[in-house]
Design a protein around this motif. Sequence first.
Motif, PDB file in Angstrom:
ATOM      1  N   MET A 133       0.831  -1.203   0.000  1.00  0.00           N
ATOM      2  CA  MET A 133       0.000   0.000   0.000  1.00  0.00           C
ATOM      3  C   MET A 133       0.869   1.258   0.000  1.00  0.00           C
ATOM      4  SD  MET A 133      -2.712  -1.751   0.119  1.00  0.00           S
ATOM      5  CE  MET A 133      -4.172  -0.777   0.427  1.00  0.00           C
ATOM      6  N   ALA A 135       0.108   4.734   0.726  1.00  0.00           N
ATOM      7  CA  ALA A 135      -1.005   5.543   1.245  1.00  0.00           C
ATOM      8  C   ALA A 135      -0.581   7.019   1.327  1.00  0.00           C
ATOM      9  CB  ALA A 135      -1.454   4.983   2.580  1.00  0.00           C
ATOM     10  N   GLY A 192      -6.643   7.415   7.095  1.00  0.00           N
ATOM     11  CA  GLY A 192      -5.418   7.048   6.376  1.00  0.00           C
ATOM     12  C   GLY A 192      -5.561   5.792   5.537  1.00  0.00           C
ATOM     13  N   TYR A 193      -6.793   5.292   5.368  1.00  0.00           N
ATOM     14  CA  TYR A 193      -7.015   4.124   4.506  1.00  0.00           C
ATOM     15  C   TYR A 193      -7.232   4.565   3.063  1.00  0.00           C
ATOM     16  CZ  TYR A 193      -7.374   0.798   8.312  1.00  0.00           C
ATOM     17  OH  TYR A 193      -7.074   0.006   9.378  1.00  0.00           O
ATOM     18  N   ILE A 194      -6.719   3.745   2.153  1.00  0.00           N
ATOM     19  CA  ILE A 194      -6.939   4.012   0.738  1.00  0.00           C
ATOM     20  C   ILE A 194      -8.369   3.584   0.387  1.00  0.00           C
ATOM     21  CG2 ILE A 194      -6.201   3.465  -1.610  1.00  0.00           C
ATOM     22  CD1 ILE A 194      -3.387   2.935  -0.535  1.00  0.00           C
ATOM     23  N   GLY A 199      -8.340  -2.459   2.607  1.00  0.00           N
ATOM     24  CA  GLY A 199      -8.261  -2.542   4.069  1.00  0.00           C
ATOM     25  C   GLY A 199      -6.816  -2.499   4.519  1.00  0.00           C
ATOM     26  N   ASP A 200      -6.557  -3.047   5.704  1.00  0.00           N
ATOM     27  CA  ASP A 200      -5.196  -3.072   6.245  1.00  0.00           C
ATOM     28  C   ASP A 200      -4.478  -4.297   5.697  1.00  0.00           C
ATOM     29  OD1 ASP A 200      -2.978  -3.792   8.029  1.00  0.00           O
ATOM     30  OD2 ASP A 200      -3.629  -2.037   9.148  1.00  0.00           O
ATOM     31  N   ALA A 201      -3.508  -4.049   4.823  1.00  0.00           N
ATOM     32  CA  ALA A 201      -2.852  -5.159   4.129  1.00  0.00           C
ATOM     33  C   ALA A 201      -2.129  -6.084   5.115  1.00  0.00           C
ATOM     34  CB  ALA A 201      -1.884  -4.613   3.093  1.00  0.00           C
ATOM     35  N   GLY A 202      -1.484  -5.497   6.135  1.00  0.00           N
ATOM     36  CA  GLY A 202      -0.768  -6.317   7.125  1.00  0.00           C
ATOM     37  C   GLY A 202      -1.720  -7.222   7.885  1.00  0.00           C
TER      38      GLY A 202
HETATM   39  N1  URA Z   1      -2.031   0.726   4.839  1.00  0.00           N
HETATM   40  C1  URA Z   1      -2.891  -0.294   4.588  1.00  0.00           C
HETATM   41  O1  URA Z   1      -2.597  -1.446   4.876  1.00  0.00           O
HETATM   42  N2  URA Z   1      -4.074   0.003   4.011  1.00  0.00           N
HETATM   43  C2  URA Z   1      -4.434   1.254   3.653  1.00  0.00           C
HETATM   44  O2  URA Z   1      -5.518   1.444   3.108  1.00  0.00           O
HETATM   45  C3  URA Z   1      -3.522   2.297   3.925  1.00  0.00           C
HETATM   46  C4  URA Z   1      -2.331   2.010   4.518  1.00  0.00           C
END
Ligand code: URA
Length: 209
Positions: A133, A135, A192-194, A199-202
């Motif tokens: 990501m 961001a 801060g999410y795209i 979502g949260d890639a991690g």
């Molecule tokens: N990091 C992520 O994992 N997802 C986002 O949307 C933005 C930052």
Amino acid sequence: MSNFQVVEHPLIQHKLSILRRKEVSTKEFRELVDEIGMLMAYEVSRDLPLEDIEIETPVAKATVKQLQGKKLAIVPILRAGIGMVDGILKLIPAARVGHIGMYRDEETLKPVEYLVKLPTDIADRQIFLVDPMLATGGSAILAIDSLKKRNANNIKFVCLVAAPEGVKALQEAHPDIDIYAAALDDHLNEHGYIVPGLGDAGDRLFGTK
Ligand code: URA
């Protein structure tokens, strides 16, 4: 200004569309990031230099091409970047792997580096810096600062989903670094999410949510 390229390959686009779906399991998510990482590596390595060598086939002598022996390093930004490493290594198995770890300071909301472990000859290597990501661009900018401090300059930044805000910030901070993404999304939301993103890639890669 650096080059920003959306890699439009149909397999990448198809797999990314599955990856975005909220019902995709951790296992599937991991497999898809691995596959897209491999396909992105195919595109990003398109301009690696070749040299001529002489060989003998069972039939005749021939002049053929091989990679010029330019040394590569894959550098994931922890933690989500790790998800892209194995896919890239499937295509470039001899690449070294460095790691750059960052956390977000709760007060300043800025990324802070806590780990840098790189091949000792990083300055001589072509680097694929990877993070799914892009961001705000904060982590990528800091990671590239860190690589440049170690005299590494031959860097390509490879992500899956980019926000326009992150692309702009990264291009302004490091106009010499080419950026590759599988998609350019609409915007960043207030958290801060795209958007629409994935979502949260991690968390999705490691099943931590
Ligand atoms: N990091 C992520 O994992 N997802 C986002 O949307 C933005 C930052």
